[in-house]
Design a protein around this motif. Structure first.
Motif, PDB file in Angstrom:
ATOM      1  N   ILE A 153       3.037  23.488  41.896  1.00  0.00           N
ATOM      2  CA  ILE A 153       4.204  23.387  40.714  1.00  0.00           C
ATOM      3  C   ILE A 153       3.859  23.580  39.634  1.00  0.00           C
ATOM      4  CG2 ILE A 153       5.610  21.380  39.918  1.00  0.00           C
ATOM      5  CD1 ILE A 153       5.650  20.090  42.399  1.00  0.00           C
ATOM      6  N   VAL A 154       2.252  23.295  39.055  1.00  0.00           N
ATOM      7  CA  VAL A 154       1.936  23.670  37.880  1.00  0.00           C
ATOM      8  C   VAL A 154       1.975  25.164  37.678  1.00  0.00           C
ATOM      9  CG1 VAL A 154       0.091  23.478  36.284  1.00  0.00           C
ATOM     10  CG2 VAL A 154       0.581  21.467  37.792  1.00  0.00           C
ATOM     11  N   ALA A 155       1.794  25.869  38.518  1.00  0.00           N
ATOM     12  CA  ALA A 155       1.447  27.271  38.547  1.00  0.00           C
ATOM     13  C   ALA A 155       2.856  28.104  38.534  1.00  0.00           C
ATOM     14  CB  ALA A 155       0.625  27.806  39.892  1.00  0.00           C
ATOM     15  N   VAL A 156       3.694  27.560  39.140  1.00  0.00           N
ATOM     16  CA  VAL A 156       4.995  28.102  39.078  1.00  0.00           C
ATOM     17  C   VAL A 156       5.900  27.999  37.996  1.00  0.00           C
ATOM     18  CG1 VAL A 156       7.151  27.616  40.376  1.00  0.00           C
ATOM     19  CG2 VAL A 156       5.363  27.658  41.900  1.00  0.00           C
ATOM     20  N   TRP A 157       5.400  26.674  37.198  1.00  0.00           N
ATOM     21  CA  TRP A 157       6.518  26.427  36.102  1.00  0.00           C
ATOM     22  C   TRP A 157       5.664  26.719  34.795  1.00  0.00           C
ATOM     23  CZ3 TRP A 157      11.301  25.994  36.461  1.00  0.00           C
ATOM     24  CH2 TRP A 157      11.991  25.748  37.536  1.00  0.00           C
ATOM     25  N   ALA A 158       4.419  27.167  35.072  1.00  0.00           N
ATOM     26  CA  ALA A 158       3.868  27.766  33.797  1.00  0.00           C
ATOM     27  C   ALA A 158       4.573  29.054  33.446  1.00  0.00           C
ATOM     28  CB  ALA A 158       2.415  28.027  34.329  1.00  0.00           C
ATOM     29  N   THR A 159       5.534  29.796  34.331  1.00  0.00           N
ATOM     30  CA  THR A 159       5.806  30.985  34.203  1.00  0.00           C
ATOM     31  C   THR A 159       7.524  30.659  34.374  1.00  0.00           C
ATOM     32  OG1 THR A 159       5.924  31.654  36.298  1.00  0.00           O
ATOM     33  CG2 THR A 159       4.348  32.503  34.621  1.00  0.00           C
ATOM     34  N   GLY A 160       8.065  29.445  34.266  1.00  0.00           N
ATOM     35  CA  GLY A 160       9.217  28.992  34.801  1.00  0.00           C
ATOM     36  C   GLY A 160      10.521  29.395  33.672  1.00  0.00           C
ATOM     37  N   LEU A 178      11.661  27.566  31.333  1.00  0.00           N
ATOM     38  CA  LEU A 178      12.209  26.288  31.041  1.00  0.00           C
ATOM     39  C   LEU A 178      11.368  25.441  30.348  1.00  0.00           C
ATOM     40  CD1 LEU A 178      14.621  25.903  33.936  1.00  0.00           C
ATOM     41  CD2 LEU A 178      15.100  27.039  31.785  1.00  0.00           C
ATOM     42  N   GLU A 179      11.905  24.180  30.085  1.00  0.00           N
ATOM     43  CA  GLU A 179      11.234  23.365  29.244  1.00  0.00           C
ATOM     44  C   GLU A 179      10.130  22.311  29.822  1.00  0.00           C
ATOM     45  OE1 GLU A 179      14.263  20.572  30.332  1.00  0.00           O
ATOM     46  OE2 GLU A 179      14.330  22.483  29.960  1.00  0.00           O
ATOM     47  N   ALA A 180      10.105  22.647  31.226  1.00  0.00           N
ATOM     48  CA  ALA A 180       9.283  21.478  32.265  1.00  0.00           C
ATOM     49  C   ALA A 180       8.044  21.808  31.689  1.00  0.00           C
ATOM     50  CB  ALA A 180       9.425  21.909  33.378  1.00  0.00           C
ATOM     51  N   SER A 181       7.403  22.989  31.648  1.00  0.00           N
ATOM     52  CA  SER A 181       5.897  22.821  31.407  1.00  0.00           C
ATOM     53  C   SER A 181       5.533  22.414  29.786  1.00  0.00           C
ATOM     54  CB  SER A 181       5.437  24.365  31.454  1.00  0.00           C
ATOM     55  OG  SER A 181       5.463  24.652  32.613  1.00  0.00           O
ATOM     56  N   LEU A 182       6.575  22.598  28.992  1.00  0.00           N
ATOM     57  CA  LEU A 182       6.217  22.339  27.670  1.00  0.00           C
ATOM     58  C   LEU A 182       6.201  20.644  27.688  1.00  0.00           C
ATOM     59  CD1 LEU A 182       6.085  22.411  24.479  1.00  0.00           C
ATOM     60  CD2 LEU A 182       8.327  22.568  24.391  1.00  0.00           C
ATOM     61  N   ARG A 219       6.007  14.216  48.456  1.00  0.00           N
ATOM     62  CA  ARG A 219       5.468  15.279  47.803  1.00  0.00           C
ATOM     63  C   ARG A 219       4.061  14.753  47.390  1.00  0.00           C
ATOM     64  NH1 ARG A 219       2.376  18.111  45.971  1.00  0.00           N
ATOM     65  NH2 ARG A 219       2.567  19.937  44.747  1.00  0.00           N
ATOM     66  N   ILE A 220       3.909  13.778  47.042  1.00  0.00           N
ATOM     67  CA  ILE A 220       2.695  13.372  46.517  1.00  0.00           C
ATOM     68  C   ILE A 220       1.696  12.360  47.478  1.00  0.00           C
ATOM     69  CG2 ILE A 220       3.431  12.969  44.160  1.00  0.00           C
ATOM     70  CD1 ILE A 220       3.446   9.794  44.495  1.00  0.00           C
ATOM     71  N   GLY A 221       2.237  12.440  48.742  1.00  0.00           N
ATOM     72  CA  GLY A 221       1.364  11.902  49.835  1.00  0.00           C
ATOM     73  C   GLY A 221       1.854  10.598  50.205  1.00  0.00           C
ATOM     74  N   LEU A 222       2.714   9.755  49.672  1.00  0.00           N
ATOM     75  CA  LEU A 222       3.144   8.633  50.119  1.00  0.00           C
ATOM     76  C   LEU A 222       4.189   8.531  51.194  1.00  0.00           C
ATOM     77  CD1 LEU A 222       3.096   6.696  46.732  1.00  0.00           C
ATOM     78  CD2 LEU A 222       1.210   6.784  48.316  1.00  0.00           C
ATOM     79  N   TRP A 223       4.340   9.597  51.943  1.00  0.00           N
ATOM     80  CA  TRP A 223       5.477   9.608  53.025  1.00  0.00           C
ATOM     81  C   TRP A 223       4.683  10.219  54.079  1.00  0.00           C
ATOM     82  CZ3 TRP A 223      10.118   7.382  53.015  1.00  0.00           C
ATOM     83  CH2 TRP A 223      10.837   7.970  54.033  1.00  0.00           C
ATOM     84  N   PHE A 269       8.696  16.542  39.526  1.00  0.00           N
ATOM     85  CA  PHE A 269       7.369  16.593  39.394  1.00  0.00           C
ATOM     86  C   PHE A 269       6.659  16.934  38.146  1.00  0.00           C
ATOM     87  CE2 PHE A 269       8.729  17.463  43.959  1.00  0.00           C
ATOM     88  CZ  PHE A 269       8.789  16.050  44.292  1.00  0.00           C
ATOM     89  N   ARG A 270       7.174  17.925  37.797  1.00  0.00           N
ATOM     90  CA  ARG A 270       6.233  18.896  36.789  1.00  0.00           C
ATOM     91  C   ARG A 270       6.015  17.828  35.568  1.00  0.00           C
ATOM     92  NH1 ARG A 270       3.025  19.756  34.006  1.00  0.00           N
ATOM     93  NH2 ARG A 270       2.402  21.469  32.843  1.00  0.00           N
ATOM     94  N   PRO A 271       6.865  17.191  34.964  1.00  0.00           N
ATOM     95  CA  PRO A 271       6.571  16.434  33.682  1.00  0.00           C
ATOM     96  C   PRO A 271       5.436  15.465  34.116  1.00  0.00           C
ATOM     97  CG  PRO A 271       9.101  16.561  33.990  1.00  0.00           C
ATOM     98  CD  PRO A 271       8.526  17.276  35.290  1.00  0.00           C
ATOM     99  N   VAL A 272       5.265  14.676  35.168  1.00  0.00           N
ATOM    100  CA  VAL A 272       4.597  13.690  35.267  1.00  0.00           C
ATOM    101  C   VAL A 272       3.144  14.072  36.202  1.00  0.00           C
ATOM    102  CG1 VAL A 272       6.133  11.968  35.252  1.00  0.00           C
ATOM    103  CG2 VAL A 272       5.411  13.069  37.539  1.00  0.00           C
ATOM    104  N   MET A 273       2.866  15.399  36.302  1.00  0.00           N
ATOM    105  CA  MET A 273       1.762  15.991  37.144  1.00  0.00           C
ATOM    106  C   MET A 273       0.349  15.595  36.531  1.00  0.00           C
ATOM    107  SD  MET A 273       2.289  17.564  40.221  1.00  0.00           S
ATOM    108  CE  MET A 273       3.386  16.436  40.603  1.00  0.00           C
ATOM    109  N   GLY A 274       0.539  15.797  35.315  1.00  0.00           N
ATOM    110  CA  GLY A 274      -0.829  15.287  34.512  1.00  0.00           C
ATOM    111  C   GLY A 274      -1.242  13.835  34.560  1.00  0.00           C
ATOM    112  N   ALA A 275      -0.280  13.043  34.283  1.00  0.00           N
ATOM    113  CA  ALA A 275      -0.404  11.474  34.370  1.00  0.00           C
ATOM    114  C   ALA A 275      -0.645  11.210  35.731  1.00  0.00           C
ATOM    115  CB  ALA A 275       0.995  10.750  33.947  1.00  0.00           C
ATOM    116  N   LEU A 276       0.112  11.742  36.706  1.00  0.00           N
ATOM    117  CA  LEU A 276      -0.118  11.111  38.137  1.00  0.00           C
ATOM    118  C   LEU A 276      -1.471  11.374  38.442  1.00  0.00           C
ATOM    119  CD1 LEU A 276       1.050  10.124  41.040  1.00  0.00           C
ATOM    120  CD2 LEU A 276       1.503  12.822  41.306  1.00  0.00           C
TER     121      LEU A 276
END
Length: 294
Positions: A14-21, A23-27, A137-141, A197-204
């Motif tokens: 997700i980080v790689a995809v939205w690095a070139t997305g 939109l404002e998600a990566s910012l 997605r994060i493995g709790l399922w 997902f993308r906004p919280v990837m770092g904190a997660l």
């Protein structure tokens, strides 16, 4: 903890995809991760953190909720009165000016596309869908929970033993929980990777790294759980989780989003059948681009 968090973040699809997305998600995600890092590493850098939170607040509508999390964090620190006052003195003027500029430019606080996306949709239904696929997605399922949940359980067992990882774990989880709660409450479309997902990837991943660091006191159990977690993470990057069971395969998405070389010319011809260069801004812009391209 830092190495694990950075490794998971850097290898997340997700980080790689939205690095070139585009939109404002990566910012937004970068600002959230930066604010969390500064709060943890430089707790006395109040002005710097306030600027980051002001940028967060004006990047996405749910951003101010994370500012509230920071205020609570400040309220638990020494000299809290002075820090809270300084935070508000920096944050409020920046946000007021930028929000006023937005209202003057758009004529409203929230741009029209947001209302167009949520109009008539079941907010809680979409929010529940966000939550379900986030857990998956994060493995709790399903099976990956065998990796994540033991790390959390082992970390909880260390609560009574002071550790420098406790505060980062709690703060990172607070960032994730508040961000997700706000998004779930307002609903939206099913762009999970982008909006959820993308906004919280770092904190997660900071939280996962802290949990693993705390759990490492139980060497064998933590090593097994960590191995399964990393393996599950690698598998999820190779096999994206679909939003719906009957969602098109990635290859079909590529085909849908790819156009033939002559399609712009055909579209220009179709547009020219009912529009002239002076009809609208849309037509003007398109004809200018088409002229340069063709």
């Amino acid at each position: 903890a830092i190495a694990l968090a950075a490794g998971l973040f850097a290898t997340d699809r997700i980080v790689a995809v939205w690095a070139t997305g585009g939109l404002e998600a990566s910012l937004y995600g970068a600002l959230v991760t930066a604010a969390l890092a500064v709060q943890l590493v430089k707790p006395d850098a109040v002005a710097r953190t306030a600027v980051l939170h002001a940028a967060i607040a004006v990047t996405r509508p749910e951003g101010p909720a994370l500012f509230v999390v920071w205020l609570v964090h400040l309220a638990l620190q020494p000299d809290r009165a002075a820090k809270l006052r300084r935070a508000l003195n920096v944050f409020v003027p920046i946000v007021v000016v930028l929000v006023a500029a937005r209202v003057l430019y758009y004529g409203e606080l929230v741009a029209n596309p947001y209302r167009a996306k949520v109009a008539g949709v079941p907010t809680l239904g979409f929010g529940a869908g966000y939550a379900l696929w986030f857990l998956r997605r994060i493995g709790l399922w399903g099976l990956p929970a065998l990796a994540t949940l033991p790390l959390v359980a082992l970390a909880i067992r260390t609560v009574r033993r002071p550790s420098p990882l406790h505060a980062p774990l709690v703060l990172a989880l607070a960032f994730v929980a508040v961000q997700l709660a706000v998004v779930i409450s307002v609903g939206g479309d099913y762009m999970n990777d982008f909006r959820f997902f993308r906004p919280v990837m770092g904190a997660l991943y900071v939280a996962v790294g802290c949990a693993a660091g705390l759990a490492w006191r139980h060497r064998i159990a933590a090593a097994i759980a960590l191995a399964v977690l990393v393996a599950g993470h690698a598998y999820r990057q190779l096999v994206p989780v679909p939003i719906f069971d009957d969602a098109p395969a990635p290859a079909d998405h590529k085909r849908i989003l790819t156009i033939e070389r002559d399609k712009p010319a055909r579209f220009a011809a179709a547009l020219a059948a009912f529009a002239e260069p002076t009809d609208s801004v849309l037509a003007d812009g398109f004809f200018d681009i088409a002229a340069d391209t063709l």
